[in-house]
Design a protein around this motif. Sequence first.
Motif, PDB file in Angstrom:
ATOM      1  N   GLU A   1       0.835  -1.194   0.000  1.00 40.57           N
ATOM      2  CA  GLU A   1       0.000   0.000   0.000  1.00 40.57           C
ATOM      3  C   GLU A   1       0.880   1.259   0.000  1.00 40.57           C
ATOM      4  OE1 GLU A   1      -3.955   1.010   2.449  1.00 40.57           O
ATOM      5  OE2 GLU A   1      -2.116   1.440   3.522  1.00 40.57           O
ATOM      6  N   MET A   2       1.952   1.213   0.803  1.00 39.37           N
ATOM      7  CA  MET A   2       2.849   2.368   0.876  1.00 39.37           C
ATOM      8  C   MET A   2       3.509   2.603  -0.477  1.00 39.37           C
ATOM      9  SD  MET A   2       3.714   4.672   2.979  1.00 39.37           S
ATOM     10  CE  MET A   2       4.380   6.091   2.136  1.00 39.37           C
ATOM     11  N   VAL A   3       3.874   1.520  -1.143  1.00 42.87           N
ATOM     12  CA  VAL A   3       4.496   1.664  -2.457  1.00 42.87           C
ATOM     13  C   VAL A   3       3.541   2.379  -3.409  1.00 42.87           C
ATOM     14  CG1 VAL A   3       5.366   0.385  -4.432  1.00 42.87           C
ATOM     15  CG2 VAL A   3       6.006  -0.306  -2.148  1.00 42.87           C
ATOM     16  N   GLY A   4       2.256   2.057  -3.296  1.00 39.52           N
ATOM     17  CA  GLY A   4       1.273   2.741  -4.130  1.00 39.52           C
ATOM     18  C   GLY A   4       1.187   4.220  -3.775  1.00 39.52           C
ATOM     19  N   ALA A   5       1.234   4.525  -2.478  1.00 33.00           N
ATOM     20  CA  ALA A   5       1.127   5.915  -2.052  1.00 33.00           C
ATOM     21  C   ALA A   5       2.346   6.723  -2.490  1.00 33.00           C
ATOM     22  CB  ALA A   5       0.959   5.992  -0.540  1.00 33.00           C
ATOM     23  N   LEU A   6       3.419   6.032  -2.885  1.00 38.09           N
ATOM     24  CA  LEU A   6       4.606   6.739  -3.373  1.00 38.09           C
ATOM     25  C   LEU A   6       4.546   6.920  -4.888  1.00 38.09           C
ATOM     26  CD1 LEU A   6       7.310   5.054  -1.146  1.00 38.09           C
ATOM     27  CD2 LEU A   6       6.573   7.433  -1.060  1.00 38.09           C
ATOM     28  N   GLY A   7       3.436   6.535  -5.494  1.00 39.45           N
ATOM     29  CA  GLY A   7       3.258   6.818  -6.917  1.00 39.45           C
ATOM     30  C   GLY A   7       3.590   5.669  -7.847  1.00 39.45           C
ATOM     31  N   VAL A   8       3.723   4.461  -7.292  1.00 35.76           N
ATOM     32  CA  VAL A   8       4.041   3.317  -8.146  1.00 35.76           C
ATOM     33  C   VAL A   8       2.746   2.612  -8.535  1.00 35.76           C
ATOM     34  CG1 VAL A   8       5.230   1.107  -8.273  1.00 35.76           C
ATOM     35  CG2 VAL A   8       6.247   3.012  -7.007  1.00 35.76           C
ATOM     36  N   ASN A   9       2.553   2.414  -9.821  1.00 36.01           N
ATOM     37  CA  ASN A   9       1.374   1.696 -10.290  1.00 36.01           C
ATOM     38  C   ASN A   9       1.585   0.209 -10.057  1.00 36.01           C
ATOM     39  OD1 ASN A   9      -0.771   0.591 -11.541  1.00 36.01           O
ATOM     40  ND2 ASN A   9      -0.482   1.639 -13.485  1.00 36.01           N
TER      41      ASN A   9
ATOM     42  N   ALA B   1      -0.586  10.347  -6.017  1.00 36.83           N
ATOM     43  CA  ALA B   1       0.830  10.652  -5.785  1.00 36.83           C
ATOM     44  C   ALA B   1       1.456  11.225  -7.049  1.00 36.83           C
ATOM     45  CB  ALA B   1       1.569   9.394  -5.337  1.00 36.83           C
ATOM     46  N   ARG B   2       1.090  10.665  -8.210  1.00 37.20           N
ATOM     47  CA  ARG B   2       1.682  11.141  -9.459  1.00 37.20           C
ATOM     48  C   ARG B   2       1.203  12.532  -9.826  1.00 37.20           C
ATOM     49  NH1 ARG B   2       1.983   5.958 -13.491  1.00 37.20           N
ATOM     50  NH2 ARG B   2       3.405   4.752 -12.178  1.00 37.20           N
TER      51      ARG B   2
ATOM     52  N   PRO C   1      -4.396   5.682  -5.006  1.00 36.39           N
ATOM     53  CA  PRO C   1      -3.316   6.426  -4.363  1.00 36.39           C
ATOM     54  C   PRO C   1      -2.148   6.726  -5.306  1.00 36.39           C
ATOM     55  CG  PRO C   1      -4.076   4.680  -2.913  1.00 36.39           C
ATOM     56  CD  PRO C   1      -4.828   4.535  -4.203  1.00 36.39           C
ATOM     57  N   PHE C   2      -1.804   5.768  -6.179  1.00 45.93           N
ATOM     58  CA  PHE C   2      -0.635   6.028  -7.017  1.00 45.93           C
ATOM     59  C   PHE C   2      -0.899   7.172  -7.999  1.00 45.93           C
ATOM     60  CE2 PHE C   2      -2.640   3.342 -10.217  1.00 45.93           C
ATOM     61  CZ  PHE C   2      -2.152   3.846 -11.413  1.00 45.93           C
TER      62      PHE C   2
ATOM     63  N   PHE D   1      10.600   0.900   4.665  1.00 47.20           N
ATOM     64  CA  PHE D   1      10.836  -0.486   4.258  1.00 47.20           C
ATOM     65  C   PHE D   1      12.065  -0.984   5.010  1.00 47.20           C
ATOM     66  CE2 PHE D   1       9.024   1.686   0.465  1.00 47.20           C
ATOM     67  CZ  PHE D   1       7.746   1.178   0.605  1.00 47.20           C
TER      68      PHE D   1
ATOM     69  N   ARG E   1       6.327   3.919   8.146  1.00 52.16           N
ATOM     70  CA  ARG E   1       6.271   2.864   7.135  1.00 52.16           C
ATOM     71  C   ARG E   1       7.516   2.806   6.264  1.00 52.16           C
ATOM     72  NH1 ARG E   1      -0.150   2.811   5.583  1.00 52.16           N
ATOM     73  NH2 ARG E   1       0.404   1.052   4.311  1.00 52.16           N
TER      74      ARG E   1
ATOM     75  N   GLN F   1      10.097   9.844  -8.468  1.00 53.59           N
ATOM     76  CA  GLN F   1       9.219  10.005  -9.630  1.00 53.59           C
ATOM     77  C   GLN F   1       9.901  10.954 -10.595  1.00 53.59           C
ATOM     78  OE1 GLN F   1       5.003  10.973  -9.009  1.00 53.59           O
ATOM     79  NE2 GLN F   1       5.215  10.333  -6.890  1.00 53.59           N
TER      80      GLN F   1
ATOM     81  N   MET G   1      -5.475  11.121   0.338  1.00 53.05           N
ATOM     82  CA  MET G   1      -4.503  10.349  -0.457  1.00 53.05           C
ATOM     83  C   MET G   1      -5.162   9.159  -1.157  1.00 53.05           C
ATOM     84  SD  MET G   1      -1.453  10.967  -0.961  1.00 53.05           S
ATOM     85  CE  MET G   1      -0.513  10.139  -2.230  1.00 53.05           C
TER      86      MET G   1
END
Lengths: 606, 233
Positions: free
Chosen positions: A180-188, B74-75, B70-71, B88, B86, B102, B48
């Motif tokens: 989910e966090m990866v998505g919130a960072l803009g990754v599809n 973010a974009r 969300p993605f 990693f 959170r 990005q 978000m």
Amino acid sequence: MSHLLVQGLSGLASAASLFLVAAGLTVIFGVTRIVNFAHGSLYMLGAYLAYSLVTWLPRGHFPFWGGVVLAALLTGVIGVVVEVLVLRRIYKAPELFQLLATFGVVLVVQDLALAVWGPQDLLGPRAPGLRGAVDVLGERFPLYDLVLIGIGGVVLLLLWLLFQRTRFGVLVRAATADREMVGALGVNQRWLFTGVFFLGSALAGLGGALQVPRESVNLNMDLAIISEAFVVVVVGGLGSLPGAALAALLIGQLQAFGILVFPRITLVLVFLVMAVVLVVRPYGLLGKRPGGHAASVTLPEPPLAGLTGRGRAVVALALVLCVVLPPFLGDYALVVLSELAIAVLFAASLHFIMGPGGMASFGHAAYFGAGAYAAALLVKHAAAPMEVGLLAAPFAAGLVGLLFGFFCVRLSGVYSAMLTLAFAQIAWSTAFQWVEVTGGDNGILGVWPSAWAVPKLAYAYLSLALCLGGTWLLRRVIFAPMGYALRAQRDSALRAEAIGIDAFKVRWLAFALAAAFAGLAGALFAFGKGSVFPTTMAIPRSVDALLMVLLGGVQTLIGPVIGALAYTGLHEQLVRVTELWRAALGAIIIALVLFFPRGLAGFRRA
Amino acid sequence: MLTVDGLHAHYGRAHILDGVSLTVEPGEVHVLLGRNGAGKSTTMKAIMGLVPPSAGRVTFLGQAIAGRAPFEIARAGLGYVPEDRRIFAELTVEENLECGRQKPRDGQRPWSVERVCELFPSLAAMRRRPGGRMSGGEQQMLTIGRTLMGNPRLILLDEPSEGLAPVIVERMAAAILALKAEGLSVLLSEQNLSFAYAVSDRASIIEKGVVRWGGTMAALMTDEAARRAYLSV
Ligand SMILES: Nc1ncnc2c1ncn2[C@@H]1O[C@H](COP(=O)(O)OP(=O)(O)OP(=O)(O)O)[C@@H](O)[C@H]1O
Ligand SMILES: [Mg+2]
């Protein structure tokens, strides 16, 4: 000494193959959280594709290895197709439904492979220039296996580089931890998932393709490899690539040396190791406890209602029909009636732990089979009459349930599903490998009922009485203190403990009780058929039970009954109308999961 | 720049946001204040798209973003720094930053690992260290840096001062002011009033999922009644 070395080397060769398959499975799980039953089917497809390509292309080094690589890539593409068509739509569905959908894919692929390549075992050409053996301290060791070890190492290295040195790899590792966090960072994540599926499927395909020069290609490869791959992945830790490598080494060596020490129980040994690892380290050797970042909330299930007036009337009518109707039925219909009754009890026993208990079992066939084998063995070796067999079966299956359940009920979710599956595979491999006692693949024949129950009418009445009686007893337990305790621990283990309920003990007993009733169903099944085979406890039968329960709805009491009737009826019809009934069944399973991701009952309630 | 209008959100059946409305102007630091459980974090997650809003409008740089993934949000240039960080844990500092990267946006100096290390010099010495083996303050810097790597126009910064030593809190405040000086807009969530005062231009106070008070930070500091009603415990 040299003998041991050669044995160790052949262990490494099987570790290399196992690693290829398990690596793909674990990477896919890590990112998508889907336990992909169809991974074994991709392995099988890789082998078939390689067989076709390599036999079709001219001989030579380049065509051979080109064919292997091409087969792997094609398998990767097939994996992507499966992901896009099926899995992408069910990422949010409950785990069990995802498992079922991927099992639907297994069924479809099996029939497709049968249609394309036929039922016979196919022997591919040996790898050019690698036909011979090398001399290892005076012993002969196949050259190809040595190459296989090398390939395993190279793939491990390449994967390591991919995961450490590329953006894709870094994102996959991050998504494995917190997607989910990866998505919130803009990754599809779509691309990530699809990419991971391509990679994992191609690895499975490569694993399959590389087997072509070693062994025949056949339709049993899928379920055979998937259970081993599950073991490797679970032992290593779901989602952990280094874990998969370590576990593949461990299992490979275990198989190589196990065959020296316990030639009869190599299969059992593997699953035993898995059980031990899961008990000592529930998340595998290098696995992590799954993160608690899901924003989902679990609500307690609504209380179960007893039957209302109308429901009572319907049930009463059905019971009256069960008593009145049989004398008017023909032999075939009577056999079907017995089978329906057996299916109802089998489904009700699984429902007992899944619904009120909140535990999933992917290996309920083990107890069905334990009952069937207990009865058959008594008849065969102790010349016991049917009545003794029927009486002993639930106790035998209950004991097996006590033993397996002791381990299984400690875990939850995917892990417990995997562990129940592993134990079912232990039971299956025991029946399969312990030829002296169980007859192995030839099964036990001549398991006939006592004289009075030989007529189909009598046997139908016997099955109806025992199965409906058993189902009724299970229902009574659900509304007894034991049932309340069971539901309390399902909704909140902590709160249940606080009011003095020993959650572990309740789950354990429930598991054993469900096993006992499944065993009774199994014994009736054995006497009905007059024989028992290892398939009585194979994976497809466990899936049958799951389907019945999920079809009818987990959180209704009448669900398993309706599910058993509907599923058995559907099965009968499909087998009658089409050769490709497996594919049809698989397609129906997939459709059910796609369109009713919460199950039919959940759909009704919504 | 960011307009939230009548935002509702649920967790299961629990109704958490009951029509939150607020506006963040370009280049401002806007603080969301409120007691524990008031709905600050949920507001940010709903903006978000991490908690799907059940009703309401969110407009960011002229685009309606409520209901998007969300993605995509973010974009569009909205950065999110979660309250529990959170990080990693298995990934190194550099890899964590890489996850947030990005494409550069027009008219903006793009963020890089070097620039993040300039903003938070203590990260420079530990570029290869796994995120799981860092102190709370270092993790907080890393999670902000990771979001900055996406070159956001506005960041949602959820309680950056939580659980940090006073020196680190001061450094955090300096970093936020530096970001503001670059023209970045910030929606901050805070419990620490003096920290909020040090960095924010305007404030909204949220209680039980509704914004009860809005105004400049200076006005809030003089409005003791509001502070007592909505903030004191
Ligand atoms: N995952 C969740 N499931 C159910 N309820 C939740 C969840 N997360 C938060 N809540 C509830 O939503 C309400 C608002 O929570 P939120 O985290 O937005 O508050 P907050 O203002 O950020 O508080 P804090 O200052 O403690 O961070 C609280 O009552 C909380 O109990
Ligand atoms: Mg919060």
